[in-house]
Design a protein around this motif. Sequence first.
Motif, short mmCIF file in Angstrom:
data_model
loop_
_atom_site.label_atom_id
_atom_site.label_comp_id
_atom_site.label_asym_id
_atom_site.label_seq_id
_atom_site.Cartn_x
_atom_site.Cartn_y
_atom_site.Cartn_z
N HIS A 100 31.27 -52.35 89.08
CA HIS A 100 31.82 -52.26 87.73
C HIS A 100 32.99 -53.24 87.55
O HIS A 100 33.09 -53.93 86.54
CB HIS A 100 32.26 -50.83 87.43
CG HIS A 100 32.72 -50.62 86.04
ND1 HIS A 100 31.88 -50.67 84.95
CD2 HIS A 100 33.96 -50.36 85.54
CE1 HIS A 100 32.57 -50.46 83.84
NE2 HIS A 100 33.83 -50.27 84.18
N GLN A 104 33.25 -56.41 84.99
CA GLN A 104 34.35 -56.57 84.04
C GLN A 104 35.01 -57.94 84.18
O GLN A 104 35.35 -58.56 83.18
CB GLN A 104 35.39 -55.46 84.22
CG GLN A 104 34.91 -54.12 83.71
CD GLN A 104 36.00 -53.08 83.80
OE1 GLN A 104 36.64 -52.92 84.84
NE2 GLN A 104 36.21 -52.37 82.72
N TYR A 105 35.22 -58.41 85.40
CA TYR A 105 35.77 -59.75 85.60
C TYR A 105 34.82 -60.79 85.03
O TYR A 105 35.24 -61.72 84.34
CB TYR A 105 36.00 -60.04 87.10
CG TYR A 105 37.20 -59.37 87.69
CD1 TYR A 105 38.48 -59.54 87.15
CD2 TYR A 105 37.09 -58.57 88.82
CE1 TYR A 105 39.59 -58.92 87.70
CE2 TYR A 105 38.19 -57.95 89.38
CZ TYR A 105 39.44 -58.12 88.83
OH TYR A 105 40.54 -57.52 89.38
N GLY A 107 32.61 -60.47 82.66
CA GLY A 107 32.53 -60.39 81.21
C GLY A 107 33.83 -60.64 80.48
O GLY A 107 33.85 -60.70 79.25
N ASP A 109 36.40 -58.58 80.44
CA ASP A 109 37.05 -57.32 80.07
C ASP A 109 38.20 -56.99 81.00
O ASP A 109 39.05 -56.16 80.69
CB ASP A 109 36.04 -56.17 80.08
CG ASP A 109 34.93 -56.39 79.07
OD1 ASP A 109 35.23 -56.85 77.95
OD2 ASP A 109 33.77 -56.11 79.40
N ARG A 110 38.21 -57.62 82.16
CA ARG A 110 39.28 -57.46 83.15
C ARG A 110 39.63 -58.88 83.57
O ARG A 110 38.75 -59.69 83.81
CB ARG A 110 38.72 -56.65 84.33
CG ARG A 110 39.72 -56.25 85.36
CD ARG A 110 39.06 -55.30 86.35
NE ARG A 110 40.01 -54.83 87.34
CZ ARG A 110 39.73 -53.92 88.25
NH1 ARG A 110 38.53 -53.38 88.30
NH2 ARG A 110 40.64 -53.55 89.12
N GLU A 111 40.92 -59.16 83.67
CA GLU A 111 41.31 -60.53 83.96
C GLU A 111 42.22 -60.64 85.18
O GLU A 111 43.08 -59.80 85.41
CB GLU A 111 42.01 -61.14 82.74
CG GLU A 111 41.07 -61.28 81.55
CD GLU A 111 41.72 -61.97 80.36
OE1 GLU A 111 42.80 -62.57 80.53
OE2 GLU A 111 41.14 -61.89 79.28
N SER A 116 38.50 -63.67 87.85
CA SER A 116 37.74 -63.93 86.62
C SER A 116 36.85 -65.16 86.79
O SER A 116 35.67 -65.13 86.42
CB SER A 116 38.69 -64.12 85.43
OG SER A 116 39.41 -62.92 85.20
#
Length: 148
Positions: A100, A104-105, A107, A109-111, A116
Amino acid sequence: MTNKISIIRISAIAAALLALAACSGGGEDGHGEAGEAHAAPTSSSAGLPQGHVTAGEQLASAKGEATGQSCVDCHGAEGNAPIDATYPKLGGQYADYLAHALQQYRGGDREHALMSSQAKSLTDQQIADLAAYFGSRESQLRDLHDVH
């Protein structure tokens, strides 16, 4: 007449029980034939295909195009020896959590400056493989409530 109705009821109940047993897989353990091994799940809770530990191990040491770094360059051998105290240990972490986080990285959504760009080109299968590998390693995770 009462005996005939009782026989019909017993037959109906027996048929219902047989149908339920067939739907549940039957067997002594409720999972198919007695002693039959269950097939591995085909996807994770993150909606990814089944990960392969061996492929993930190879990928964890492969240099990423974006940064020229591999997972183990920063997170250490088996994900348990990060080069910086701010980098998390990955070994023994829940595979679904790792998958998950990588999604997120990827996409946005998490940086994170490195993560990333590292995750951006990963495929779903590569994410599943990395998560399976690091999730299968010995855990050196600790509960931060126990830190004094």
